[in-house]
Design a protein around this motif. Structure first.
Motif, PDB file in Angstrom:
ATOM      1  N   THR A  59       0.818  -1.211   0.000  1.00  0.00           N
ATOM      2  CA  THR A  59       0.000   0.000   0.000  1.00  0.00           C
ATOM      3  C   THR A  59       0.854   1.265   0.000  1.00  0.00           C
ATOM      4  OG1 THR A  59      -0.204  -0.062   2.412  1.00  0.00           O
ATOM      5  CG2 THR A  59      -1.951  -1.119   1.126  1.00  0.00           C
ATOM      6  N   HIS A  60       2.118   1.152   0.354  1.00  0.00           N
ATOM      7  CA  HIS A  60       3.046   2.286   0.333  1.00  0.00           C
ATOM      8  C   HIS A  60       3.878   2.338  -0.947  1.00  0.00           C
ATOM      9  CE1 HIS A  60       3.245   2.937   5.006  1.00  0.00           C
ATOM     10  NE2 HIS A  60       2.035   3.123   4.505  1.00  0.00           N
ATOM     11  N   ALA A  61       3.588   1.452  -1.897  1.00  0.00           N
ATOM     12  CA  ALA A  61       4.426   1.351  -3.093  1.00  0.00           C
ATOM     13  C   ALA A  61       4.553   2.670  -3.863  1.00  0.00           C
ATOM     14  CB  ALA A  61       3.907   0.239  -4.008  1.00  0.00           C
ATOM     15  N   PRO A  62       3.476   3.438  -4.070  1.00  0.00           N
ATOM     16  CA  PRO A  62       3.656   4.713  -4.778  1.00  0.00           C
ATOM     17  C   PRO A  62       4.614   5.659  -4.047  1.00  0.00           C
ATOM     18  CG  PRO A  62       1.337   4.086  -4.752  1.00  0.00           C
ATOM     19  CD  PRO A  62       2.043   3.149  -3.821  1.00  0.00           C
ATOM     20  N   GLN A  63       4.520   5.683  -2.721  1.00  0.00           N
ATOM     21  CA  GLN A  63       5.436   6.513  -1.942  1.00  0.00           C
ATOM     22  C   GLN A  63       6.871   6.000  -2.075  1.00  0.00           C
ATOM     23  OE1 GLN A  63       5.615   6.160   2.418  1.00  0.00           O
ATOM     24  NE2 GLN A  63       5.164   8.362   2.521  1.00  0.00           N
ATOM     25  N   THR A  64       7.036   4.679  -2.063  1.00  0.00           N
ATOM     26  CA  THR A  64       8.372   4.102  -2.219  1.00  0.00           C
ATOM     27  C   THR A  64       8.976   4.492  -3.558  1.00  0.00           C
ATOM     28  OG1 THR A  64       7.756   2.205  -0.826  1.00  0.00           O
ATOM     29  CG2 THR A  64       9.702   1.952  -2.223  1.00  0.00           C
ATOM     30  N   VAL A  65       8.197   4.378  -4.611  1.00  0.00           N
ATOM     31  CA  VAL A  65       8.682   4.762  -5.945  1.00  0.00           C
ATOM     32  C   VAL A  65       9.119   6.217  -5.949  1.00  0.00           C
ATOM     33  CG1 VAL A  65       7.988   5.148  -8.346  1.00  0.00           C
ATOM     34  CG2 VAL A  65       7.364   3.009  -7.198  1.00  0.00           C
ATOM     35  N   ALA A  66       8.313   7.095  -5.357  1.00  0.00           N
ATOM     36  CA  ALA A  66       8.644   8.528  -5.336  1.00  0.00           C
ATOM     37  C   ALA A  66       9.906   8.800  -4.525  1.00  0.00           C
ATOM     38  CB  ALA A  66       7.468   9.315  -4.769  1.00  0.00           C
ATOM     39  N   ALA A  77       6.010  -2.726  -8.136  1.00  0.00           N
ATOM     40  CA  ALA A  77       5.931  -1.327  -8.577  1.00  0.00           C
ATOM     41  C   ALA A  77       7.301  -0.801  -8.995  1.00  0.00           C
ATOM     42  CB  ALA A  77       5.357  -0.466  -7.447  1.00  0.00           C
ATOM     43  N   LEU A  78       8.337  -1.132  -8.246  1.00  0.00           N
ATOM     44  CA  LEU A  78       9.691  -0.693  -8.594  1.00  0.00           C
ATOM     45  C   LEU A  78      10.164  -1.358  -9.884  1.00  0.00           C
ATOM     46  CD1 LEU A  78      11.241  -0.742  -5.026  1.00  0.00           C
ATOM     47  CD2 LEU A  78      10.945   1.287  -6.448  1.00  0.00           C
ATOM     48  N   GLN A  79       9.801  -2.620 -10.061  1.00  0.00           N
ATOM     49  CA  GLN A  79      10.163  -3.340 -11.283  1.00  0.00           C
ATOM     50  C   GLN A  79       9.501  -2.701 -12.506  1.00  0.00           C
ATOM     51  OE1 GLN A  79       8.980  -7.605 -11.489  1.00  0.00           O
ATOM     52  NE2 GLN A  79      11.178  -8.016 -11.576  1.00  0.00           N
ATOM     53  N   ARG A  80       8.239  -2.311 -12.367  1.00  0.00           N
ATOM     54  CA  ARG A  80       7.534  -1.645 -13.470  1.00  0.00           C
ATOM     55  C   ARG A  80       8.132  -0.276 -13.758  1.00  0.00           C
ATOM     56  NH1 ARG A  80       2.858  -3.829 -10.986  1.00  0.00           N
ATOM     57  NH2 ARG A  80       2.579  -1.896  -9.806  1.00  0.00           N
ATOM     58  N   GLU A  81       8.401   0.475 -12.715  1.00  0.00           N
ATOM     59  CA  GLU A  81       8.841   1.859 -12.879  1.00  0.00           C
ATOM     60  C   GLU A  81      10.263   1.967 -13.412  1.00  0.00           C
ATOM     61  OE1 GLU A  81       8.560   6.030 -12.759  1.00  0.00           O
ATOM     62  OE2 GLU A  81       6.983   4.525 -12.453  1.00  0.00           O
ATOM     63  N   ARG A 139      20.462   5.272 -12.461  1.00  0.00           N
ATOM     64  CA  ARG A 139      19.568   4.200 -12.912  1.00  0.00           C
ATOM     65  C   ARG A 139      19.508   3.110 -11.855  1.00  0.00           C
ATOM     66  NH1 ARG A 139      19.880  -0.343 -16.620  1.00  0.00           N
ATOM     67  NH2 ARG A 139      22.144  -0.134 -16.699  1.00  0.00           N
ATOM     68  N   LEU A 140      18.297   2.770 -11.420  1.00  0.00           N
ATOM     69  CA  LEU A 140      18.133   1.668 -10.476  1.00  0.00           C
ATOM     70  C   LEU A 140      18.221   0.359 -11.245  1.00  0.00           C
ATOM     71  CD1 LEU A 140      17.514   1.006  -7.456  1.00  0.00           C
ATOM     72  CD2 LEU A 140      15.133   0.702  -8.170  1.00  0.00           C
ATOM     73  N   VAL A 141      19.284  -0.390 -11.009  1.00  0.00           N
ATOM     74  CA  VAL A 141      19.510  -1.605 -11.787  1.00  0.00           C
ATOM     75  C   VAL A 141      19.154  -2.872 -11.027  1.00  0.00           C
ATOM     76  CG1 VAL A 141      21.296  -0.552 -13.211  1.00  0.00           C
ATOM     77  CG2 VAL A 141      21.942  -1.718 -11.083  1.00  0.00           C
ATOM     78  N   ARG A 142      19.067  -2.768  -9.689  1.00  0.00           N
ATOM     79  CA  ARG A 142      18.863  -3.998  -8.924  1.00  0.00           C
ATOM     80  C   ARG A 142      18.123  -3.704  -7.622  1.00  0.00           C
ATOM     81  NH1 ARG A 142      24.220  -6.973  -6.883  1.00  0.00           N
ATOM     82  NH2 ARG A 142      24.522  -4.805  -6.228  1.00  0.00           N
ATOM     83  N   LEU A 143      17.226  -4.614  -7.275  1.00  0.00           N
ATOM     84  CA  LEU A 143      16.529  -4.604  -5.997  1.00  0.00           C
ATOM     85  C   LEU A 143      16.823  -5.932  -5.311  1.00  0.00           C
ATOM     86  CD1 LEU A 143      14.414  -3.717  -3.876  1.00  0.00           C
ATOM     87  CD2 LEU A 143      12.633  -4.488  -5.447  1.00  0.00           C
ATOM     88  N   ILE A 144      17.284  -5.857  -4.065  1.00  0.00           N
ATOM     89  CA  ILE A 144      17.638  -7.049  -3.295  1.00  0.00           C
ATOM     90  C   ILE A 144      16.701  -7.145  -2.099  1.00  0.00           C
ATOM     91  CG2 ILE A 144      19.449  -8.177  -1.938  1.00  0.00           C
ATOM     92  CD1 ILE A 144      21.488  -6.516  -3.552  1.00  0.00           C
ATOM     93  N   ASN A 145      16.155  -8.317  -1.866  1.00  0.00           N
ATOM     94  CA  ASN A 145      15.328  -8.536  -0.676  1.00  0.00           C
ATOM     95  C   ASN A 145      16.092  -9.301   0.391  1.00  0.00           C
ATOM     96  OD1 ASN A 145      12.564  -8.959  -2.842  1.00  0.00           O
ATOM     97  ND2 ASN A 145      12.795  -7.275  -1.408  1.00  0.00           N
ATOM     98  N   THR A 146      15.904  -8.886   1.639  1.00  0.00           N
ATOM     99  CA  THR A 146      16.514  -9.606   2.755  1.00  0.00           C
ATOM    100  C   THR A 146      15.717 -10.849   3.129  1.00  0.00           C
ATOM    101  OG1 THR A 146      15.303  -8.233   4.347  1.00  0.00           O
ATOM    102  CG2 THR A 146      17.544  -7.521   3.741  1.00  0.00           C
ATOM    103  N   HIS A 147      14.387 -10.760   2.991  1.00  0.00           N
ATOM    104  CA  HIS A 147      13.543 -11.924   3.287  1.00  0.00           C
ATOM    105  C   HIS A 147      12.165 -11.727   2.683  1.00  0.00           C
ATOM    106  CE1 HIS A 147      12.723  -9.196   6.663  1.00  0.00           C
ATOM    107  NE2 HIS A 147      11.645  -9.895   6.972  1.00  0.00           N
TER     108      HIS A 147
END
Length: 304
Positions: free
Chosen positions: A39-46, A75-79, A56-64
């Motif tokens: 639900t916070h994804a739009p804020q995260t993108v901004a 949302a980040l993958q799309r943007e 350029r954001l080339v990579r997103l890493i998840n801890t868990h």
């Protein structure tokens, strides 16, 4: 006290519902660790767009795998068209979008499916913010969880394995699967062996009081081991607080039904508390009001 972080490492501190986001700058490119709640994804993108400063954001890493850490992935993958790396232990759940394994249906939380492009396993190394990090296994809160350690800078990205005042819910223990306390203790002991001078947690401000945080975490583990009801109550209180802040209000009647229906709360109550749903809801309402999280308005709880 906050650690001194290099200019190439930026922490986007988030409030309830979303985990912190850690942005590493590497020349014209950047990578992000964790993405917050859906639900916070739009804020995260901004926030990320502003912090990138044209990179350029080339990579997103998840801890868990939990919803407050992966909710902005899609949302980040799309943007930004970034590749996503997840811990090897959760890759199958993401590929099949197994909402029970990801604890979405288990805790009645929301998420959006995304594509994982690669994995990280314990021992793997990568560059983030011009520092070399090593992925380390950190089971307990989530058995697939990783923490990231930069030996040269003596920095630890601890996710929910260690906070300034504790650690994340031990879901396997609360759900009756067992082993969570022992795994969390092993994770804390592994962290204690590292020469760490600064910690970037999944929630809360970065800190340097590593020994104090570990002492607090070990004390909490002992308390949970001695009295499982404390662990169950902590889990229920934290997750219902999460839900209240997302929904902003709900009735006590709805809360009692919710506690009886959702697998996490049902398991916690049956395994450790043995309370009628209405009594559990009444206790929880009192706790949330006492903590200043909610206020009572007739038969409704309103987010404070």
């Amino acid at each position: 006290m906050r650690p001194r972080l290099p200019a190439t490492l930026r922490v986007l501190e988030r409030g309830w519902l979303s985990s912190n986001n850690i942005l590493g700058l590497d020349g014209a490119e950047a990578s992000l660790v964790d993405s917050g709640y859906v639900t916070h994804a739009p804020q995260t993108v901004a926030l990320v767009q502003e912090a990138l400063g044209g990179r350029r954001l080339v990579r997103l890493i998840n801890t868990h795998s939990h919803s407050d850490h992966i909710g902005g992935n899609a949302a980040l993958q799309r943007e930004f068209g970034c590749a996503i790396q997840v811990p090897a232990g959760m890759a199958g759940w993401v590929a099949a979008w197994d909402e029970a394994a990801l604890l979405l249906t288990t805790a009645d939380q929301a998420g959006e499916a995304f594509r994982a492009d690669g994995t990280l396993a314990p021992g793997d190394r990568f560059v983030l913010g011009e520092l070399e990090w090593q992925a380390l296994a950190a089971p307990g809160h989530d058995d697939s969880s990783l923490v990231f350690y930069a030996a040269d800078a003596r920095l630890l990205i601890s996710a929910d394995a260690l906070w300034r005042e504790g650690f994340g819910i031990l879901f396997s223990e609360v759900l009756g699967e067992g082993g969570g306390i022992a795994k969390a203790r092993a994770t804390l002991e592994a962290i204690a062996r590292l020469p760490v001078e600064g910690v970037i947690p999944g929630h809360g401000a970065p800190f340097v009081e590593v020994e104090e945080a570990l002492a607090t975490a070990f004390a909490r583990l002992r308390a949970f081991e001695e009295d499982g009801s404390r662990m169950a109550r902590n889990a229920i209180r934290a997750c219902i607080t999460f839900r209240l802040l997302a929904e902003r209000r709900f009735s006590l009647e709805w809360l009692a039904g919710h506690l009886a229906e959702v697998p996490l709360y049902r398991a916690a109550n049956e395994g450790f508390l043995g309370l009628p749903a209405e009594r559990l809801a009444a206790w929880l309402a009192e706790e949330l009001v006492r903590a200043g999280v909610a206020r009572r308005q007739g038969e409704f709880l309103i987010a404070a």
